[in-house]
Design an enzyme around this catalytic site. Sequence first.
Site, PDB file in Angstrom:
ATOM      1  N   GLN A  64       0.806  -1.124  -0.018  1.00 20.67           N
ATOM      2  CA  GLN A  64       0.062  -0.089  -0.093  1.00 20.67           C
ATOM      3  C   GLN A  64       0.820   1.235   0.151  1.00 20.67           C
ATOM      4  O   GLN A  64       1.888   1.418   0.740  1.00 20.67           O
ATOM      5  CB  GLN A  64      -0.878  -0.107   1.098  1.00 20.67           C
ATOM      6  CG  GLN A  64      -1.828   1.280   1.280  1.00 20.67           C
ATOM      7  CD  GLN A  64      -2.734   0.908   2.475  1.00 20.67           C
ATOM      8  OE1 GLN A  64      -2.251   1.407   3.542  1.00 20.67           O
ATOM      9  NE2 GLN A  64      -3.945   0.838   2.636  1.00 20.67           N
ATOM     10  N   CYS A  94      -6.473   6.202   5.505  1.00 25.64           N
ATOM     11  CA  CYS A  94      -5.679   6.613   6.959  1.00 25.64           C
ATOM     12  C   CYS A  94      -6.581   7.788   7.826  1.00 25.64           C
ATOM     13  O   CYS A  94      -6.367   8.878   6.968  1.00 25.64           O
ATOM     14  CB  CYS A  94      -4.291   6.716   7.048  1.00 25.64           C
ATOM     15  SG  CYS A  94      -3.401   6.729   8.689  1.00 25.64           S
ATOM     16  N   LYS A 133      -8.163   1.911  -1.238  1.00 23.75           N
ATOM     17  CA  LYS A 133      -9.019   1.722   0.084  1.00 23.75           C
ATOM     18  C   LYS A 133      -9.242   3.144   0.485  1.00 23.75           C
ATOM     19  O   LYS A 133      -8.475   4.034   0.394  1.00 23.75           O
ATOM     20  CB  LYS A 133      -7.970   1.115   1.059  1.00 23.75           C
ATOM     21  CG  LYS A 133      -8.630   0.869   2.541  1.00 23.75           C
ATOM     22  CD  LYS A 133      -7.619  -0.029   3.343  1.00 23.75           C
ATOM     23  CE  LYS A 133      -8.434  -0.484   4.591  1.00 23.75           C
ATOM     24  NZ  LYS A 133      -8.968   0.355   5.180  1.00 23.75           N
ATOM     25  N   GLY A 218      -9.134  -6.278   9.694  1.00 20.81           N
ATOM     26  CA  GLY A 218      -7.850  -6.148  10.447  1.00 20.81           C
ATOM     27  C   GLY A 218      -7.927  -6.120  11.992  1.00 20.81           C
ATOM     28  O   GLY A 218      -7.293  -6.994  12.571  1.00 20.81           O
TER      29      GLY A 218
END
EC number: 1.3.1.-
Length: 312
Positions: A64, A94, A133, A218
Amino acid sequence: MKIYLAPLEGITGWIFRSAVHECFGGFDKYFVPFIRPNQMGHFSAREKKDILPEHNKGMRAVPQILTNRADDFLRTAEKLKDFGYEEINLNLGCPSKTVVTKGRGAGFLADPDRLDLFLEEIFGKCPVKISVKTRLGMEDASEFARLMEIYNQYPIEELIIHPRVQKDFYKNTPDLDTYAEAARSSRIPLCYNGDIFSKQDYEKLILKFPDTDCIMTGRGILKDPSLARQLRGGKGADKAELRRFHDLLYAGYCEEMSGDRTILFKMKELWTYLAPLFADSKKYTKKIKKAEKCAVYEQLVDELFAGTELQP
């Protein structure tokens, strides 16, 4: 059903991924925590260890990238291609403030026009497949309609949606209504990511979205490293498997890191997630938390595994 391991910075590095893969398996792809391109164009020591093919044997790893500069993305993509990677993931999810304030990760979502230009350039020049993502936006889920219009213009390999906005971090609940709208409007294969901690969570999701054929988890794996296997109909972890998983992690960290304090920081972090799997583990985990020497830690772990059973 495809199941992916989410990239968690500082946690799901190559040692962790290898231990999960060897002990439990169940994942179709293992996403590598983000690479931050730098001005020198070099990988950091951590990044290089994470992407080395010998550290990802037998698993399909996907690196990533975290950046808002197309030239940095493309330069890094070329290097990753040389390592044999056929897919790269772009991090637009993020929520960390240190990332967002620089306009990266979820912070990039605040400027859709600039994001559109960025995607146009990287999809026009990148030598490998690109998946994305993303979160729903910065402040409000209504932002996602515009973002989805942008994403639909490009040949994105997969769009992994975590249905929260940046300001949510990991609080509140995933916005399943907005995810449902994305599923209706997307021309891109979707992957659902968010709050899959158990087989029951998975079954509730499938009941609401029966066409779902790809999920990412995750934090659920931190709480139970056998989760992916369970989602495929397999058994939960037994105590012997958890001991082997622990020992592989511990041996890997001891080999890679120096100093008891550094190693024990990683192992104590692990036990904050694993401890609830064991009945009556508090008296042991309290001592583990206070341990300052590896020799003491090892003895306490032996006592925990000998003196406790798994929760029913």
